[in-house]
Design a protein around this motif. Structure first.
Motif, mmCIF file in Angstrom:
data_model
loop_
_atom_site.group_PDB
_atom_site.id
_atom_site.type_symbol
_atom_site.label_atom_id
_atom_site.label_comp_id
_atom_site.label_asym_id
_atom_site.label_seq_id
_atom_site.Cartn_x
_atom_site.Cartn_y
_atom_site.Cartn_z
ATOM 1 N N HIS A 33 0.836 -1.204 0.000
ATOM 2 C CA HIS A 33 0.000 0.000 0.000
ATOM 3 C C HIS A 33 0.871 1.255 0.000
ATOM 4 C CE1 HIS A 33 -3.557 2.413 0.618
ATOM 5 N NE2 HIS A 33 -3.022 2.976 1.694
ATOM 6 N N CYS A 34 2.018 1.184 0.695
ATOM 7 C CA CYS A 34 2.942 2.326 0.743
ATOM 8 C C CYS A 34 3.852 2.352 -0.481
ATOM 9 C CB CYS A 34 3.792 2.271 2.011
ATOM 10 S SG CYS A 34 2.861 2.330 3.554
ATOM 11 N N VAL A 80 4.477 0.310 8.943
ATOM 12 C CA VAL A 80 3.826 0.868 10.132
ATOM 13 C C VAL A 80 4.532 0.469 11.419
ATOM 14 C CG1 VAL A 80 1.553 1.085 9.076
ATOM 15 C CG2 VAL A 80 2.206 -1.071 10.173
ATOM 16 N N ASP A 81 5.573 -0.373 11.320
ATOM 17 C CA ASP A 81 6.369 -0.665 12.514
ATOM 18 C C ASP A 81 7.159 0.564 12.943
ATOM 19 O OD1 ASP A 81 5.516 -3.275 12.712
ATOM 20 O OD2 ASP A 81 7.164 -4.083 11.511
ATOM 21 N N CYS A 82 7.488 1.414 11.981
ATOM 22 C CA CYS A 82 8.262 2.622 12.275
ATOM 23 C C CYS A 82 7.454 3.901 12.053
ATOM 24 C CB CYS A 82 9.516 2.674 11.408
ATOM 25 S SG CYS A 82 10.664 1.307 11.680
ATOM 26 N N HIS A 83 6.478 3.838 11.154
ATOM 27 C CA HIS A 83 5.672 5.016 10.829
ATOM 28 C C HIS A 83 4.256 4.840 11.374
ATOM 29 C CE1 HIS A 83 8.821 6.485 8.146
ATOM 30 N NE2 HIS A 83 8.898 5.264 7.633
ATOM 31 N N VAL A 84 3.667 5.932 11.822
ATOM 32 C CA VAL A 84 2.339 5.861 12.443
ATOM 33 C C VAL A 84 1.295 5.400 11.423
ATOM 34 C CG1 VAL A 84 2.852 7.618 14.165
ATOM 35 C CG2 VAL A 84 1.957 8.313 11.938
ATOM 36 N N PRO A 85 0.279 4.679 11.874
ATOM 37 C CA PRO A 85 -0.749 4.135 10.966
ATOM 38 C C PRO A 85 -1.516 5.207 10.197
ATOM 39 C CG PRO A 85 -0.850 3.064 13.115
ATOM 40 C CD PRO A 85 0.084 4.226 13.256
ATOM 41 N N TYR A 87 -0.521 7.269 8.268
ATOM 42 C CA TYR A 87 -0.019 7.395 6.901
ATOM 43 C C TYR A 87 -0.840 6.557 5.928
ATOM 44 C CZ TYR A 87 4.272 10.066 7.710
ATOM 45 O OH TYR A 87 5.169 11.061 7.990
ATOM 46 N N ASP A 88 -1.691 5.710 6.458
ATOM 47 C CA ASP A 88 -2.501 4.844 5.610
ATOM 48 C C ASP A 88 -3.478 5.645 4.760
ATOM 49 O OD1 ASP A 88 -3.161 2.080 4.908
ATOM 50 O OD2 ASP A 88 -5.109 2.521 5.807
ATOM 51 N N SER A 89 -3.829 6.839 5.219
ATOM 52 C CA SER A 89 -4.770 7.669 4.463
ATOM 53 C C SER A 89 -4.019 8.595 3.510
ATOM 54 C CB SER A 89 -5.622 8.508 5.422
ATOM 55 O OG SER A 89 -4.806 9.389 6.174
ATOM 56 N N PHE A 90 -4.658 8.921 2.391
ATOM 57 C CA PHE A 90 -4.057 9.823 1.406
ATOM 58 C C PHE A 90 -5.107 10.836 0.956
ATOM 59 C CE2 PHE A 90 -2.890 11.266 -2.809
ATOM 60 C CZ PHE A 90 -1.541 11.526 -2.670
ATOM 61 N N PRO A 91 -4.734 12.113 0.876
ATOM 62 C CA PRO A 91 -3.423 12.701 1.173
ATOM 63 C C PRO A 91 -3.053 12.542 2.651
ATOM 64 C CG PRO A 91 -4.836 14.240 -0.028
ATOM 65 C CD PRO A 91 -5.708 13.119 0.419
ATOM 66 N N HIS A 92 -1.751 12.430 2.905
ATOM 67 C CA HIS A 92 -1.300 12.277 4.278
ATOM 68 C C HIS A 92 -1.591 13.548 5.071
ATOM 69 C CE1 HIS A 92 0.512 8.677 2.872
ATOM 70 N NE2 HIS A 92 1.566 9.229 2.305
ATOM 71 N N ASN A 94 -1.170 16.745 7.231
ATOM 72 C CA ASN A 94 0.000 17.628 7.293
ATOM 73 C C ASN A 94 0.804 17.474 8.573
ATOM 74 O OD1 ASN A 94 -0.301 18.829 4.773
ATOM 75 N ND2 ASN A 94 -1.733 20.370 5.535
ATOM 76 N N GLN A 95 0.125 17.188 9.685
ATOM 77 C CA GLN A 95 0.840 17.118 10.958
ATOM 78 C C GLN A 95 1.837 15.960 11.011
ATOM 79 O OE1 GLN A 95 -2.423 16.812 10.569
ATOM 80 N NE2 GLN A 95 -3.326 15.167 11.827
ATOM 81 N N LEU A 96 1.690 14.999 10.081
ATOM 82 C CA LEU A 96 2.616 13.867 10.074
ATOM 83 C C LEU A 96 4.022 14.282 9.640
ATOM 84 C CD1 LEU A 96 0.431 10.974 8.599
ATOM 85 C CD2 LEU A 96 0.875 11.557 10.982
ATOM 86 N N ARG A 97 4.138 15.465 9.050
ATOM 87 C CA ARG A 97 5.463 15.969 8.686
ATOM 88 C C ARG A 97 6.361 16.105 9.915
ATOM 89 N NH1 ARG A 97 5.900 18.827 3.724
ATOM 90 N NH2 ARG A 97 3.965 18.818 2.516
ATOM 91 N N PHE A 98 5.728 16.294 11.069
ATOM 92 C CA PHE A 98 6.484 16.513 12.301
ATOM 93 C C PHE A 98 6.591 15.238 13.141
ATOM 94 C CE2 PHE A 98 4.222 20.412 11.104
ATOM 95 C CZ PHE A 98 5.313 21.248 10.867
ATOM 96 N N GLU A 99 6.303 14.113 12.511
ATOM 97 C CA GLU A 99 6.417 12.838 13.219
ATOM 98 C C GLU A 99 7.866 12.616 13.656
ATOM 99 O OE1 GLU A 99 5.909 8.036 12.291
ATOM 100 O OE2 GLU A 99 6.316 9.476 10.696
ATOM 101 N N PRO A 100 8.119 12.368 14.949
ATOM 102 C CA PRO A 100 9.498 12.108 15.397
ATOM 103 C C PRO A 100 10.001 10.787 14.826
ATOM 104 C CG PRO A 100 7.944 11.685 17.180
ATOM 105 C CD PRO A 100 7.152 12.309 16.060
#
Length: 320
Positions: A33-34, A80-85, A87-92, A94-100
């Motif tokens: 999916h990614c 999704v082991d490293c990135h928050v779930p 991200y499954d939605s598109f468009p991603h 905006n706040q995910l840009r600041f994901e640590p």
């Protein structure tokens, strides 16, 4: 017959499960999916406002080579082991840009499974280096080790040439002429071209192919196979004799974990260096050294004997 067929079936299933675990193919469906977008140079989507199809280039920094990923050290992971779930939605969002982003110690720190790699010591050495976040704001492990393609080759039987090429490519991403613009993300100046900063080094191309950058630019640590304390340019090794001598520093860095018995091969001192290259001054052959001394002695002896005969003949002639 049934027992034979059962055994064959069992072996086949075991082999399949093993391959799934070791190649990461079990994650293909979850990651597809990614990678349908991030694994491509061009991705497409439908604009929900007007229903038109849109095609765009995937930025290089967001592109993941699926072949490199599934042959890399993290091949068993799902995205999704490293990135928050989310991200499954598109468009991603905006706040995910600041994901640590996770760092190496978030997963590997304090884990006995990975104790042999000494991640804690690596982190200590990294923070003392010129690459530390205190020196270069925003610099992390991922600037050198892409988590989507990183693989271990020092302990895998890779040839020295392949390992050198792989390790030096990590440095060249920023320090080579074509990659120096990446340094602008970390500093406000471009680096000098390699040919200029190393203009004092003879046979540059040969050195870059046969020696890792870190041999001269990083301080070794007793427990680490790969040095991570990169030093400043003015602290780099510049003396030829450091490598081209009997006590070559390469034996305490590049070859330090090789079997000590292999350091003498067919009479060669530091013979392990001959596995891939002959290092002038370091790869000496004791037999040839002795033979050359014997030949030199015989030559000198012949000259002396010849000189004595000439003197004796001249004296005899003078008496006549």
């Amino acid at each position: 017959m049934k027992k034979v067929l059962s055994l064959i079936l069992f072996i086949s299933l075991t082999s399949w499960c093993f391959s799934q675990n070791n190649t990461g193919t079990g994650n293909h469906e979850a990651n597809s999916h990614c990678l349908d977008c991030h694994g491509q140079k061009v991705y497409g989507y439908v604009n929900p406002d007007d229903g038109n199809s849109v095609r765009k280039l995937m930025p290089v920094d967001f592109r993941v080579d699926s072949v490199l990923f599934y042959t890399g050290a993290h091949h068993t992971f799902k995205c999704v082991d490293c990135h928050v779930p989310e991200y499954d939605s598109f468009p991603h969002p905006n706040q995910l840009r600041f994901e640590p982003m996770y760092a190496c110690l978030d997963c590997h720190g304090g884990d006995e499974t990975y104790a042999k790699y000494h991640f804690e010591t690596i982190d200590e050495q990294f923070r003392k280096s010129v690459h530390s976040p205190e020196t270069l704001s925003g610099f992390t492990c991922w600037n050198c080790h892409d988590p989507h393609s990183f693989r271990i080759n020092q302990r895998t039987g890779e040839t020295i040439a392949n390992t050198i090429a792989y390790d030096n490519a990590v440095c060249m991403k920023c320090h080579f002429e074509t990659g120096s613009e990446k340094m602008l993300l970390l500093a406000n100046e471009k680096l000098k071209p390699m040919s200029v900063s190393h203009d004092w080094l003879p046979n540059q191309e040969l050195h870059f192919k046969q020696v890792r950058c870190i041999e001269c630019h990083a301080a070794m640590h007793d427990s680490l196979l790969i040095a991570h304390m990169v030093t400043s340019a003015d602290s780099a090794v510049r003396q030829c004799k450091e490598c081209h001598s009997r006590n070559s520093m390469l034996l305490s860095s590049w070859y330090r974990f090789q079997n000590i018995e292999n350091r003498s091969k067919n009479g060669f001192v530091n013979g392990i260096l001959l596995n891939e290259a002959y290092v002038i001054g370091a790869s000496r052959n004791e037999i040839l050294n002795i033979l050359s001394l014997v030949l030199f002695g015989l030559t000198l002896g012949g000259i002396l004997v010849h000189a004595l005969f000439r003197l004796k003949i001249n004296k005899r002639k003078s008496h006549e």
